[in-house]
Design a protein around this motif. Structure first.
Motif, short mmCIF file in Angstrom:
data_model
loop_
_atom_site.label_atom_id
_atom_site.label_comp_id
_atom_site.label_asym_id
_atom_site.label_seq_id
_atom_site.Cartn_x
_atom_site.Cartn_y
_atom_site.Cartn_z
N LYS A 1 0.81 -1.22 0.00
CA LYS A 1 0.00 0.00 0.00
C LYS A 1 0.84 1.27 0.00
CE LYS A 1 -3.77 -2.25 2.44
NZ LYS A 1 -4.50 -2.35 3.71
N ILE A 2 2.14 1.11 -0.26
CA ILE A 2 3.02 2.28 -0.16
C ILE A 2 2.62 3.38 -1.13
CG2 ILE A 2 5.36 3.07 -0.75
CD1 ILE A 2 6.43 0.61 0.57
N THR A 3 2.28 3.00 -2.33
CA THR A 3 2.04 4.02 -3.35
C THR A 3 0.91 4.94 -2.96
OG1 THR A 3 2.58 2.35 -4.94
CG2 THR A 3 1.68 4.38 -5.79
N SER A 4 1.16 6.20 -3.01
CA SER A 4 0.09 7.14 -2.70
C SER A 4 -0.77 7.35 -3.94
CB SER A 4 0.69 8.48 -2.27
OG SER A 4 1.34 9.08 -3.36
N LYS B 1 -1.50 10.05 -5.09
CA LYS B 1 -0.86 11.12 -5.85
C LYS B 1 0.09 10.56 -6.91
CE LYS B 1 2.46 13.21 -3.78
NZ LYS B 1 3.19 13.96 -2.75
N VAL B 2 0.92 9.58 -6.51
CA VAL B 2 1.89 9.00 -7.43
C VAL B 2 1.17 8.20 -8.52
CG1 VAL B 2 3.76 7.32 -7.63
CG2 VAL B 2 3.77 8.98 -5.77
N TYR C 1 13.17 13.64 2.29
CA TYR C 1 11.75 13.93 2.53
C TYR C 1 11.56 14.90 3.69
CZ TYR C 1 11.53 9.82 -0.41
OH TYR C 1 11.70 8.94 -1.44
N GLU D 1 8.40 17.11 3.76
CA GLU D 1 7.20 16.30 3.93
C GLU D 1 7.10 15.79 5.37
OE1 GLU D 1 9.34 16.08 1.50
OE2 GLU D 1 8.30 16.13 -0.43
N LEU E 1 4.36 16.49 8.28
CA LEU E 1 3.65 15.36 8.87
C LEU E 1 3.66 15.41 10.40
CD1 LEU E 1 2.27 12.64 8.03
CD2 LEU E 1 4.49 11.57 8.36
N PRO F 1 11.25 6.94 7.10
CA PRO F 1 10.30 5.84 6.81
C PRO F 1 10.31 5.39 5.35
CG PRO F 1 9.26 7.46 8.22
CD PRO F 1 10.58 8.05 7.81
N GLU G 1 0.84 5.86 7.24
CA GLU G 1 0.43 7.23 6.98
C GLU G 1 1.62 8.06 6.48
OE1 GLU G 1 -2.09 10.29 6.41
OE2 GLU G 1 -2.60 8.21 6.88
N ALA G 2 2.78 7.83 7.13
CA ALA G 2 3.98 8.56 6.71
C ALA G 2 4.33 8.23 5.28
CB ALA G 2 5.14 8.22 7.64
N LEU G 3 4.25 6.95 4.94
CA LEU G 3 4.61 6.53 3.59
C LEU G 3 3.64 7.09 2.56
CD1 LEU G 3 5.66 2.88 4.40
CD2 LEU G 3 7.13 4.67 3.50
N LYS G 4 2.36 7.12 2.93
CA LYS G 4 1.39 7.72 2.00
C LYS G 4 1.73 9.18 1.73
CE LYS G 4 -2.76 5.07 3.18
NZ LYS G 4 -4.02 5.17 3.94
N ARG G 5 2.10 9.87 2.80
CA ARG G 5 2.40 11.30 2.67
C ARG G 5 3.72 11.53 1.95
NH1 ARG G 5 -0.31 14.47 6.62
NH2 ARG G 5 1.00 16.20 5.94
N LEU G 6 4.69 10.64 2.24
CA LEU G 6 6.00 10.84 1.64
C LEU G 6 6.00 10.42 0.18
CD1 LEU G 6 8.30 9.54 4.49
CD2 LEU G 6 7.66 11.88 3.97
N GLY G 7 5.09 9.52 -0.15
CA GLY G 7 5.01 9.07 -1.54
C GLY G 7 6.19 8.18 -1.88
#
Lengths: 327, 69
Positions: free
Chosen positions: A3-6, A8-9, A247, A250, A254, A280, B36-42
């Motif tokens: 589930k890493i991919t946001s 947005k990407v 990052y 970002e 956060l 992370p 959540e961090a990974l989602k935000r960091l992309g």
């Protein structure tokens, strides 16, 4: 991890794939990289742009060696290679970022205004040369990439921004297209499958970052059995300020500026008997890499720093890897 | 109120119907934060766990014409 991919990407990658469709239709695919020149040797050296390449005489060691394997480099390491007289056999580019990635190639339309609008290159730790006189350095890089472009192959992802695709054409690089995997291609609703049905390009599990993608190209596309990697730190030296990490902004958004010590993870490298720290995202990339490697391809980490160690990783010096006869 | 203060106030003044596994809860929160961090960091792109490294390689020697793009 899946589930890493946001979102947005995903959206950016899909949008870029649509914009690049005409370029892709007239181009080659990575299946055409399997030519004798690239597959006849069983070894490859992957060069990424981690900070360790600047902490050692990495370029000198490579140039003095008699290494005759395939050299595969990240877009972010290409400038360092060319400046040091190392001409890659293959460059890999992947990141869909709308304007940063073209900087690694030298941008024709870079202005003082765009430099001021994004301080990433003034902060980053991947290539210190990009921090100095950014406009002047960019112009030098333009000329350097233009001079070597026709003699370099590039594996270019459908996800890249049009500015990158245009720059690859402008520099007359030999381009081979591919799709990154975004999700499980066996899922009927898969975005990967949707993009593949749109452009018919081979899809590559890129591991979340261009460094890992280079290893996948060495191992799975070019079927190398011995792959050395250098500049793949997935972490930072303890004297690196948080503000220079990939990052930083970002992470501040956060958790706020007062909780950075809670987010950055300190990891002791038993091969070097010293501590590095990571964030992370890099930690996830490292975990992904360890999951992806298999016995089929031996991985030799010659980085000399960072946090990429564990099962399946042989930790050796760069000189040792380059001097061995792998065939 | 900090997490430690909350624990002090809440502990022992009621009985739960199901046993509370404090370690699991903390691990879940850590996982949730990391996700959540990974989602935000992309990141550059995806990592797809437990999947082949290549898909569609053999059929991809030349891109077919498509009007869908």
């Amino acid at each position: 991890m899946s589930k890493i991919t946001s979102a947005k990407v995903r959206d950016l990658g899909f949008d870029n794939a649509r914009k690049n469709a005409a370029r892709i239709r007239g181009g080659k695919t990575i299946a055409e990289l399997r030519i004798p020149e690239l597959i006849e040797n069983s070894s490859a050296l992957v060069i990424a742009a981690g900070p360790s390449i600047h902490r050692y005489d990495t370029a000198g060691i490579i140039k003095r060696s008699q290494f005759n394997g395939t050299i595969i480099v990240t877009d972010s390491a290409m400038s360092w290679c060319l400046r040091n007289g190392i001409i890659p056999n293959l460059v890999v580019t992947l990141d869909p970022h709308p304007h940063r990635i073209a900087r690694w190639f030298g941008m024709r339309d870079l202005t003082e205004g765009s430099i001021l609008a994004d301080d990433y290159f003034a902060r980053q730790d991947m290539d210190p040369e990009f921090r100095r006189d950014q406009l002047g350095f960019n112009n030098e890089l333009l000329e350097l990439v233009n001079a070597h472009g026709p003699s370099m192959r590039i594996a270019i992802s459908s996800s890249v921004a049009e500015s990158v695709a245009d720059r690859v054409v402008d520099a007359r690089m030999d381009a081979y297209w591919w799709n990154p995997m975004y999700d499980d291609y066996e899922d009927p609703e898969s975005l990967t499958r949707k993009i593949h049905s749109m452009n018919n390009l081979p899809c590559v599990n890129a591991g979340g970052n261009v460094g890992t993608a280079c290893w996948v190209f060495a191992h799975a596309v070019l079927q190398k059995t011995h792959v050395g990697i250098v500049g793949m730190d997935f972490g930072y030296y303890s004297d690196t300020p948080y503000s220079s990490t990939q990052y930083y902004k970002e992470i501040v958004d956060l958790v706020g500026p007062d909780r950075l010590d809670d987010v950055f993870v300190r990891i002791f490298n038993p091969h070097l008997h010293r501590e590095f720290y990571t964030d992370p995202a890099y930690l996830a990339y490292r975990d992904a890499f360890l999951e992806m490697i298999s016995e089929a391809s031996r991985v030799y980490n010659c980085t000399g720093g960072g946090i990429l160690f564990g099962p399946g990783i042989n930790w050796i010096s760069l000189g040792d890897f380059l001097s061995r006869d792998w065939n | 109120m900090g997490e430690e203060q909350k624990k002090e106030v809440l502990k022992g003044n009621f009985t739960t119907r199901k046993p509370v596994l404090a370690d699991d809860m903390e691990r879940d929160l850590t996982d949730e934060f990391e996700l959540e961090a990974l989602k935000r960091l992309g990141g550059s792109i995806a990592f797809v766990s437990k999947k082949k490294l290549l898909f569609g390689m053999d059929e991809g020697k030349s891109p077919k014409e498509s009007d869908k793009a």
